[in-house]
Scaffold this motif. Structure first.
Motif, short mmCIF file in Angstrom:
data_model
loop_
_atom_site.label_atom_id
_atom_site.label_comp_id
_atom_site.label_asym_id
_atom_site.label_seq_id
_atom_site.Cartn_x
_atom_site.Cartn_y
_atom_site.Cartn_z
N GLU B 382 0.86 -1.17 0.00
CA GLU B 382 0.00 0.00 0.00
C GLU B 382 0.89 1.22 0.00
O GLU B 382 1.80 1.34 0.82
N SER B 384 1.12 5.50 -0.17
CA SER B 384 0.37 6.75 -0.06
C SER B 384 1.34 7.91 0.15
O SER B 384 2.49 7.71 0.54
N PHE B 385 0.83 9.11 -0.08
CA PHE B 385 1.63 10.30 0.16
C PHE B 385 1.54 10.67 1.63
O PHE B 385 0.54 10.44 2.28
N THR B 386 2.60 11.27 2.13
CA THR B 386 2.55 11.83 3.47
C THR B 386 2.82 13.32 3.34
O THR B 386 3.31 13.78 2.32
N GLY B 387 2.50 14.03 4.39
CA GLY B 387 2.75 15.47 4.39
C GLY B 387 1.72 16.23 3.57
O GLY B 387 0.87 15.65 2.92
N HIS B 388 1.81 17.52 3.68
CA HIS B 388 0.89 18.37 2.91
C HIS B 388 1.62 19.65 2.59
O HIS B 388 2.70 19.91 3.09
N ARG B 396 5.06 6.94 1.47
CA ARG B 396 5.18 5.85 2.43
C ARG B 396 4.56 4.61 1.80
O ARG B 396 3.43 4.65 1.34
N THR B 526 -1.34 1.20 -6.06
CA THR B 526 -2.21 2.12 -6.77
C THR B 526 -1.38 3.32 -7.23
O THR B 526 -0.28 3.55 -6.74
N THR B 527 -1.93 4.08 -8.15
CA THR B 527 -1.24 5.30 -8.55
C THR B 527 -1.48 6.36 -7.49
O THR B 527 -2.34 6.22 -6.63
N LEU B 528 -0.71 7.43 -7.58
CA LEU B 528 -0.86 8.52 -6.62
C LEU B 528 -1.14 9.81 -7.37
O LEU B 528 -0.79 9.94 -8.54
N LEU B 529 -1.78 10.71 -6.69
CA LEU B 529 -2.07 12.00 -7.29
C LEU B 529 -1.23 13.05 -6.59
O LEU B 529 -1.43 13.34 -5.41
#
Lengths: 627, 603
Positions: B382, B384-388, B396, B526-529
């Motif tokens: 899995e 995913s992005f972290t932070g903003h 991660r 999965t892809t990320l945006l």
């Protein structure tokens, strides 16, 4: 020559007063229709109200069953209730995650467990998501009896559609304040792992969040849109417009803003809406479970059914369905419409370009005074009257005396004086840093001690300016009139700078603090007219009286007094206000306490010390009288 | 290029049956939990390499064959994917993930080329040709999206050592490409029966693209078997997971209206259960469907090219599952005890009906009677992005090895766009395996090719090993670049899609490992945006308007001053009174003035 005209130096106080007046009048003009604009949907992809909504019929049977289930869980513990919810979620076919959090603020512990479920978009790829929030308790602590079952049955209904382009996340926090904050922090990995657990499953970038707050038992008439975020940040105006559009155009529901259920769309209600909006923005607190999302640039609102009407929960469900379909259409993040606005009523708004000048004018009044004082401090003081008398002996003809006098005055008014900036800088810096003390006290004191601490601090705050003034003047070299001027100048310069930058972030807070601090522009020492040998004891006592009257008036607009008065007016116990402020600072990252204690309070303290100051007359050779 | 690894040999055993005949097709249906159905379509066509080189294509699609010959492609893999495989409920991936791609379009090929430049040139013409053939934006696979994976991919076909030396692997992904019906039509045209007969007659854009997950794959590889002539094989695969409830809705009324209250499946044991209150029991009832119901049409007879003994439809479920088929079909039970295959008539429609099996009463059936329990996958991933914020962020990836006994070794490959500048020094792994606290480094080997701005993306390949029953958190940070104004795609505020990470699970080296572990398998995250700082695109226009206005004003004034000759009014010729025309004009003017003056006085 105008440039050398001494009258020019007398102008700034009037100019700065004019700025304040124009700023306030400007704000009062905003609710007029000539200065506001009609709202419109800027993002064409939203297409609000263009879809048929089908959430009805037998889904109501399901809703009733879920309400029975939720009712049965009302008195269970958080974990037990979440166990049951998890079963229901899994029954619908959702992915379930749970998250523990423990926050500490004011000696209280806010702990709980969030549960959330992800409805994976059937053909999606986890790049984007929309959030549906239904807290167990709404912001007032009422049991969200209808909202939670509605969210459950909506999610079950949404699962039947295959058209979702974004995942739908249903978040069920135990409360509307700490739980959502913990969840959204963890979603963006901005959390402190020692207090907030990481989320076991995640989806894509959050594109919008809708919270349901439906604690009301009966049917409803209109839907109350709560949109203020933490620190006065606002969601994109398109989101609010979409709700208004779908509610009125498709559902035949009313919509209300800022707790005004019956809006006459006349000036008084318009102004009321603006002022309530500004108050919420200035306080910077969380007004619903949606508030915590907005700092992460996730556009979020809370929908709260209000009034007595014929719409039932399925109507609200269809409204949310329509809204989700609109959000689902979004190809891009909501960016077209405004992020900075003041809503006047549901169809009119004022954009930042129109309202910002009012706060900027108020902030600039401080800057104008600061610059004027800086300039003025560079001029040598007109010599004492004693000199004047000596001169009289020397010049016998009246004509010659007048000419001499004029030339001397011009020379005196324009002559440069060395500025002694060390003491003013140190003093202003010390006052600014002293702001950390109340900030620390009010954010770290346990709840039970908050009110006593406030009383103590207020009492201390009354004496503090006298004490500071005493220490300032008691030294070997008490500050001169020029140094007082510089102290005022630096303090006002900082205040003007802080407020004008704050105005771009949180207009309302800058405006309100600016307005409350505006008397500080005119704070000046009352002993500055040097006592002449001819001055009598009576004039001295008049200045003393004026000084103390001025000081007392300044006390009326001191931060503690304003806090006390507003808590009395608002009907909220002071302890509660302080607890909320500490909670906001510790958990939401709300910066209002910082602005109050580290911007406003130091400026006030400096102003008060200046009013109490007694700069020595130049003729007295640095031997000042003491208070 | 590495020498040919021995672990690929089991593949060839699999292909044995396929190679024997020239055309082969098979549909495998497998019920999945929560009212889902996996349908795997597999088509294989072979042609002799010698015949292929003589332009005698036979079952091999000519359009594709000519492209391959033109650019010297030794092996080609093309993937179109949509949705995500829910490994948690559906278990292991079909074909062990080897026939699926990341979301969007993925293409990799081994090209005959002596130099990198030649390979790039061939790759460009290959992507352009395929783009036209498959109606996909494959031509957008430019050098910034092309990588040359080093350890993630190995050729699947048999290549003589002589040609291995000058084979170059190129890989490109288009994560934003939306796969749709226009990609299915050319895909079906490559089949010898073209969707008119055989299992391909079930394929319909409406059902395929309404599936919860679908993947279309094309693999072209040369195969040589001992004692036989080498063949070139094209294998086309379509996998999809259908939501049975959704697929059963009639095509003319696809809206999921609430069912009538009496049709709701309710839990009647609830105390509040009544006519208007119903606690739904959605997935407890078991599946009930028919082949022509979920696909919208029956199989229009067998494809005549498959041969008389072919069993094109197979169903994977316990034998206790009741199945009724249309007349003329013959059931053949497989020896493994869960597979039933059907020989279907070539001149009649074929369909299957799977009735609801009662969950109550004396012969109550459970899920175990209806479907094979999904196998646990070798690895969960899995990402995913972290932070903003707009400046930097992090990625991660959680990689979980669910097996309590076996460790899993794999290659994790990321190909990232150049505007996502990763900081390799922030690459961390944290292992979370509960009790046993030994934290040896899980990364065994790193292959890293840093990005060059606007020229190529980052390529990161990590060979990792995860101990049994543990999860590894792989994190790294990156910085977001600011693009040039024209580099933003349309709908720039949506963000930028970052291609899926490709995980290649290497065969276990443990002796006597189960078969699933002894082969190479794949999975993709999965892809990320990625949201980049995006300008307000109306601003440049405002700037253009403002500057144009300023220039127009300045230029106009300046030009006027520069060009015009200024003379005093008395110096120049008296234009107004010179000549007859001037005199007339002057008289008219004086006259009109007088008249106006008179009028003014009257008023």
């Amino acid at each position: 020559m105008l440039r050398r005209d001494p009258r020019l130096l007398k102008l700034p106080p009037y100019l700065s007063f004019l700025c304040i007046v124009v700023g306030v009048v400007w704000l009062l003009m905003l609710p007029l229709d000539q200065y506001s604009r009609r709202t419109y949907i800027s993002e064409n992809a939203l297409l609000p109200g263009q879809v048929h909504t089908y959430f009805s019929g037998s889904d109501q049977n399901v809703f009733r069953a879920y309400r029975h289930e939720i009712d049965a869980l009302k008195n269970r513990t958080n974990t037990e209730a979440n166990d049951e919810l998890e079963k229901i979620f899994k029954g619908i076919g959702l992915k379930v995650g749970r998250q523990n959090y423990t926050y500490h603020s004011s000696g209280n512990t806010y702990a709980g467990e969030n549960i959330y479920a992800i409805l994976q978009a059937p053909r999606g790829d986890a790049t984007e998501a929309i959030v549906l929030i239904a807290a167990w308790k709404n912001i007032e602590g009422q049991f969200n009896r209808n909202g939670l079952p509605l969210a459950l049955s909506l999610t079950r209904y949404f699962r039947r559609w295959s058209l979702w382009s974004k995942d739908i996340i249903l978040v069920v926090p135990p409360d509307s304040t700490a739980g959502t904050q913990a969840w959204v922090d963890a979603y963006h990995d901005a959390h402190d792992p020692s207090h907030v657990a990481s989320l076991p499953i995640k989806s894509g970038a959050l594109q919008g969040a809708i919270a349901i707050d439906y604690a009301q038992e009966s049917r409803f008439e209109s839907v109350h849109i709560i949109y203020d975020g933490v620190n006065g940040q606002l969601p994109n105006l398109d989101l609010i417009n979409s709700v208004v559009n779908i509610a009125s155009g498709q559902m035949g529901m009313g919509s209300a803003l800022q707790g005004i259920w019956k809006h006459s769309q006349q000036y008084d209600d318009n102004l009321k809406t603006v002022l309530r909006g500004m108050l919420n923005q200035a306080l910077g607190h969380s007004t619903g479970p949606h508030s915590s999302f907005i700092p992460y640039h996730v556009d979020a609102i809370t929908l709260q059914p209000v009034g007595q009407g014929w719409h039932d929960e399925m109507g609200l469900g269809r409204l949310i369905e329509g809204l989700f379909r609109s959000l689902n259409n979004l190809l891009e993040k909501l960016h077209q419409s405004f992020f900075f606005y003041l809503l006047i009523h549901k169809h009119r708004f004022v954009s930042i370009g129109t309202y910002l000048p009012s706060a900027m004018l108020i902030a600039s009044n401080f800057t104008i005074m600061a610059i004027a004082l800086w300039v003025k401090s560079g001029y040598r003081e007109p010599d004492a009257a004693a000199n004047k008398q000596a001169n009289h002996d020397r010049h016998w003809t009246r004509q010659a005396a007048r000419e001499e006098e004029e030339a001397r005055l011009i020379a005196a008014a324009t002559a440069a004086a060395e500025r002694d900036v060390l003491l003013p800088l140190t003093f202003v810096a010390a006052c600014q840093f002293a702001g950390v003390v109340p900030l620390f006290i009010f954010n770290q004191t346990p709840t039970s001690l908050l009110a006593p601490a406030f009383t103590l601090f207020s009492l201390f705050n009354i004496g503090l300016p006298y004490l500071a003034s005493y220490f300032l003047t008691a030294g070997v070299r008490p500050p001169t009139a020029q140094q007082y001027m510089l102290i005022r100048s630096f303090s006002l310069l900082l205040l003007g700078m802080f407020l004008s930058s704050l105005a771009t972030l949180n207009f309302s807070l800058a405006f309100m603090i600016g307005l409350l601090a505006s008397p500080l522009s005119f704070a000046r020492p009352w002993g500055s007219s040097a006592p002449t040998p001819t001055s009598t004891a009576s004039t001295t006592s008049t200045t003393d009286i004026m000084r103390y009257v001025h000081a007392t008036l300044l006390h009326v607009v001191s931060p503690p007094t304003v806090l006390l008065v507003s808590s009395l007016l608002g009907g909220v116990p002071l302890g509660r206000v302080l607890e909320e402020a500490a909670f906001g600072w510790n958990i939401w990252g709300m910066y209002t306490p910082l602005v109050v204690w580290c911007v406003w309070w130091p400026a006030w303290l400096v102003g008060q010390v200046v009013v109490l100051g007694r700069p020595p007359a130049p003729s007295e050779n640095g031997k000042p009288k003491r208070a | 290029m590495r020498c040919f690894p021995s672990y690929l040999i089991p593949f060839f055993l699999l292909f044995w049956t396929a190679v024997a005949s020239d055309y082969y097709e098979r549909l495998i249906l497998k019920p999945l939990p929560q009212s889902n159905l996996l349908a795997s379509f597999n088509f294989k066509s072979n042609t002799n390499l010698s015949q292929f080189e003589a332009h005698n294509f036979r079952y091999f699609p000519r359009s594709l064959g000519q492209i391959l010959q033109h650019v010297g492609t030794r092996e080609l893999h093309l993937r179109f994917s949509l949705g995500r495989w829910d490994a948690e409920s559906w278990g292991r991936r079909p074909w062990d993930g080897t026939k699926e791609g990341g979301t969007g379009v993925e293409l990799w090929a081994w090209l005959e080329a002596d130099t990198d430049e030649e390979a790039d040139r061939k790759w460009r013409s290959l992507t352009n040709a395929l783009s036209g053939l498959f109606c996909a934006s494959l031509n957008f696979i430019d050098e910034t999206r092309t990588t040359r994976p080093v350890i993630s991919f190995q050729p699947e076909g048999t290549h003589p050592d002589s040609s291995l030396a000058n084979m170059q692997l190129l890989h490109g992904v288009l994560p934003r490409e939306v796969v749709c019906t226009e990609n299915l039509t050319p895909f079906l045209k490559l089949l010898p029966c073209k969707g008119k007969a055989g299992i391909s007659s079930l394929l319909d854009g409406h059902k395929l693209f309404d599936a919860s997950w679908q993947s279309m794959a094309i693999d072209i590889r040369p195969l040589c078997l001992n004692g036989e002539e080498c063949v070139l094989q094209i294998e086309q695969t379509i996998d999809m997971v259908l939501d049975i409830e959704r697929s059963k809705r009639p095509r003319d009324n696809p809206i999921p209206r609430p069912p009538p209250a009496h049709d709701l499946k309710c839990n009647s044991t609830k105390p509040y259960h009544s006519g208007d209150t119903c606690f739904p029991t959605d997935f407890l009832e078991g599946q009930e469907w028919a082949l022509d119901q979920v696909f919208g049409k029956p199989i229009k007879g067998a494809c005549p090219l498959t041969g008389p003994d072919a069993t094109p439809v197979c169903f994977v479920a316990p034998l206790s599952r009741d199945i009724y088929t249309t007349a003329g079909a013959t059931e053949i039970k497989d020896s493994n005890g869960v597979t039933r295959c059907y020989k279907i008539p070539s001149d009649a429609d074929f369909s299957m009906i799977l009735p609801r099996m009662s969950r109550e009463g004396e012969q109550a059936k459970s899920d175990a009677d209806e479907m094979v329990k999904p196998e646990t996958p070798l690895l969960y991933a899995e990402r995913s992005f972290t932070g903003h914020g707009q400046e930097r962020g992090g990625v991660r990836t959680i990689l979980t090895n669910p097996s309590p006994d076996y460790e899993v070794e794999f290659v994790y490959m990321e190909s990232l766009p150049w505007f996502m500048r990763i900081y390799l020094h922030t690459l961390r792994t944290q292992i979370n395996n509960g009790a046993s606290g030994h934290n040896k480094d899980v990364i065994e080997e790193i292959y890293y090719r840093p990005a060059l701005d606007r020229t190529r993306g980052t390529q990161l390949e990590l060979r990792m090993r995860i101990p049994p029953a543990s999860a590894v958190f792989l994190t790294y940070d990156f910085e977001k670049s600011i693009l040039r104004y024209t580099e933003y795609p349309p709908d720039a505020n949506r963000g930028f899609d970052v291609a899926a990470a490709i995980i290649t699970i290497l065969p276990s080296t443990v002796p006597n490992a189960p078969y699933a572990r002894a082969i190479t398998s794949n999975l993709r995250t999965t892809t990320l945006l990625l949201s980049l700082p995006t300008p307000d695109f109306s601003m440049p226009y405002n700037v253009i308007i403002f500057t144009s206005t300023a220039i127009a004003l300045a230029f106009g004034g300046l030009y006027n001053i520069l060009i015009r000759r200024f003379v005093g009014a008395d110096e120049g010729p008296d234009v107004s009174v010179s000549g007859l025309k001037g005199r007339i004009v002057a008289t008219i003017i004086t006259l009109s003035r007088k008249i106006k003056g008179a009028k003014g006085k009257l008023d």
